[in-house]
Design an enzyme around this catalytic site. Structure first.
Site, short mmCIF file in Angstrom:
data_model
loop_
_atom_site.label_atom_id
_atom_site.label_comp_id
_atom_site.label_asym_id
_atom_site.label_seq_id
_atom_site.Cartn_x
_atom_site.Cartn_y
_atom_site.Cartn_z
CD GLU A 1 -3.13 -0.90 2.14
OE1 GLU A 1 -3.09 0.08 2.92
OE2 GLU A 1 -4.04 -1.75 2.16
CG HIS B 1 -8.96 7.41 1.00
ND1 HIS B 1 -9.00 7.13 -0.35
CD2 HIS B 1 -8.41 6.33 1.58
CE1 HIS B 1 -8.48 5.93 -0.56
NE2 HIS B 1 -8.12 5.43 0.61
NE ARG C 1 -4.75 6.09 2.78
CZ ARG C 1 -5.40 5.37 3.69
NH1 ARG C 1 -5.76 5.94 4.83
NH2 ARG C 1 -5.67 4.11 3.47
CG HIS D 1 -10.12 7.80 5.12
ND1 HIS D 1 -11.21 6.95 5.04
CD2 HIS D 1 -9.03 6.99 5.30
CE1 HIS D 1 -10.81 5.69 5.16
NE2 HIS D 1 -9.50 5.69 5.34
NE ARG E 1 -5.16 6.26 9.07
CZ ARG E 1 -5.52 5.34 8.19
NH1 ARG E 1 -4.94 4.15 8.21
NH2 ARG E 1 -6.44 5.59 7.30
#
Length: 573
Positions: A133, A249, A295, A358, A393
């Site tokens: 990811e 997001h 992100r 998000h 994050r």
């Protein structure tokens, strides 16, 4: 902090215990919230402690159920050190290294624990499958199909319901924290439950209520995510940290008139491209990693491109056609189904997407043992600011944080003196029957509840600036003042633990719950707006168009207690 009106006198009677809902007057530990953080906290506590787990909705309705993966360095070629380094890098200088070390070092053990509890992660043969990811240096994210969060929550819920020392109370809303007037420690909560407002004593209270995504008009968060734990803690005087850092997001399915559906970034790891209406992969203009950049970078790239090109419809596109069709069917059936529902054939055309709110990196400040600044009060999960996420994050660290930090409660000891002695048992507690009609007040509450998310998206969304933030703060202060002038707010701001209140109808209970959520959302919005205006730089999930650079002068946490804002000590990673 607030100057809410006192409650009008109502009918007083003595309590008949048999008529009250079946909730004890005290527990050793009360946990507020039933997502991954709350459930695993309950399971981690010593079994000799009596635990009350209260959740404002049914079980399995929180954001944890929508999580897509959990990260852990379990492959022989991977290390906790590498996971630690990736997390620090994504956090843009504001991670607490010791908190990240705790997270990364304990991640393999967390996965082992979940496997033992029955969580079935995907495998390649006998080996656990690991996916790549964004911003991870190597594949280390475990999944259970596309429903990792749901599978995990189902397993934890089954375990909780089997434990004799844990009692679960659904449709129970925590209205305020109960602080000892002499010591200042937290000794319980007031709870709205089955038509009554009751005070429940506990030696420890754990906030695990999730985030506050509903403060924004565009969010992946469920409707229950109204920042309740952070609102409760801030009004009680707890230290709040870094609320300006909100993760947006980058890829949510964007079709007019439907809720935003998160399209997992795993599809970009599989080879999907972000393109504009002309088919250009524009994200590489902003970061060399393109679609696999962190992100915040990808979200900002989309936002900037939309601002520059102003397309109609106002979206960019995610092209999943580079992924083989059978691979898509095997890996992402829910995405296919969601697109088909809206007549989008992702096998032949790109799908429209745009960023949405998000995850909230900020929250109630805690140490490595989950303690807040108020003795007896703990916070875990998205409600907490553990220092793990910093300004941004790292993908799939959120479920992991819930598990690792909740496990810290296995060492919890409670002070018997807090829970003993002066037991305000309900057998003798007077009941005041509330006969007021709040219909007129609810018009104002509803108006604020509907307009607040729009204000926040426009003023404190992906891009912020001083003038817009100040205008939003002025509007918000007006709304907060209007709220605190309402009689219904007395049960949230001026309640005292000397009586039980019986509401006169189901409608009254619904009204009080909506008022409480609206108050929490306005408090959350205030913390975000003021902190965003205070931090004159851009970093991680906080971007200022008038201060676009990251500054070493702001290598600090934002700390808030009451209405006082200040900086932490300088952070060194």
């Amino acid at each position: 902090m607030y100057k809410g009106k006192t409650m009008q006198d109502s009918q007083i009677s003595l309590c008949n215990p048999s008529e009250l809902p079946n909730i004890p007057s005290q527990f050793d530990v009360i946990i507020i919230g039933s997502g991954a953080a709350g459930l695993y906290s309950a399971l981690s506590l010593p079994s000799y402690l009596q635990v009350g787990l209260i959740t404002k909705d049914a079980l399995k309705t929180g954001a944890s159920s929508w999580a897509r993966g959990i990260a852990a360095a379990i492959d022989p070629s991977d290390t906790p050190l590498s996971h630690w380094e990736d997390t620090l890098k994504a956090g843009a200088g504001l991670c607490e290294p010791e908190a990240v070390k705790l997270l990364a070092d304990n991640a393999p053990g967390a996965i082992k624990s979940l496997l033992e509890m029955g969580v079935n992660f995907d495998r390649h043969g006998q080996k656990l499958a690991l996916e790549l990811e964004a911003a991870h240096s190597r594949p280390r994210v475990l999944h259970s199909g596309e429903t990792t969060g749901k599978v995990l929550i189902d397993a934890l819920t089954a375990q909780v319901l089997e434990r004799e020392n844990i009692q679960v109370f659904s449709q129970a809303f925590a209205l305020s924290l109960w602080l000892n007037e002499v010591t200042g420690n937290c000794q319980g909560v007031s709870v709205l439950y089955q038509g009554y407002i009751r005070w429940v004593r506990a030696a420890a209270v754990v906030l695990a209520t999730g985030g506050g995504g509903q403060v924004f008009s565009h969010t992946t968060n469920p409707t229950v995510s109204t920042g309740d734990g952070i609102g409760l803690a801030w009004r009680a005087g707890a230290l709040i940290r870094d609320p300006e850092f909100v993760q947006f997001h980058p890829t949510a399915l964007t079709v007019t008139g439907i809720p935003r559906f998160l399209v997992t970034e795993i599809v970009r790891g599989e080879g999907a491209h972000l393109i504009d209406a002309q088919g250009q992969r524009f994200v590489f203009n902003h970061h060399p990693d393109g679609e696999l950049a962190p992100r915040d970078v990808v979200s900002r790239a989309i936002f900037c491109h939309l601002q520059q090109t102003k397309p109609d419809p106002y979206c960019v596109y995610l092209d999943l056609r580079p992924i083989k069709a059978q691979r898509m069917r095997d890996r992402f059936p829910s995405i296919i189904q969601a697109c088909q529902q809206w007549d989008i054939d992702l096998f032949t055309q790109p799908i429209p997407i745009a960023p949405v709110a998000h995850y909230w990196m900020g929250g109630v400040a805690t140490n490595l043992e989950c303690c807040t600044s108020i003795e007896g009060l703990y916070a875990i999960g998205e409600t907490a600011s553990t220092g793990v996420h910093g300004a941004n994050r790292l993908a799939s660290n959120s479920l992991l944080e819930c598990i690792v930090f909740a496990a810290q409660l296995s060492q919890l000891t409670v002070n018997s003196k807090v829970n003993g002695g002066d037991d305000m048992g309900y057998q003798s507690l007077p009941v005041r029957q509330e006969q007021q009609d709040w219909n007129n007040e609810m018009e104002k509450v509803n108006s604020i509840r509907q307009n607040l998310p729009k204000l926040m998206w426009q003023s404190a969304g992906i891009s912020r600036s001083q003038g817009i933030l100040e205008d939003a703060i002025a509007q918000l202060n007006s709304w907060r003042s209007q709220l605190t002038d309402l009689n219904i707010m007395g049960y949230l701001l001026k309640a005292t633990p000397n009586e039980t209140v019986q509401l006169n109808s189901d409608r009254a209970e619904q009204h009080l719950r909506l008022a409480a959520e609206t108050l929490n959302l306005t408090d959350v919005a205030y913390l975000i707006l003021k902190s965003a205006a205070w931090r004159t730089e851009s970093r991680g999930g906080h971007y200022r168009s008038d201060y676009p650079q990251t500054s070493d002068d702001w290598l600090f946490h934002t700390l808030i207690q009451g209405d006082c804002w200040h900086k932490s000590g300088k952070i060194t990673n």
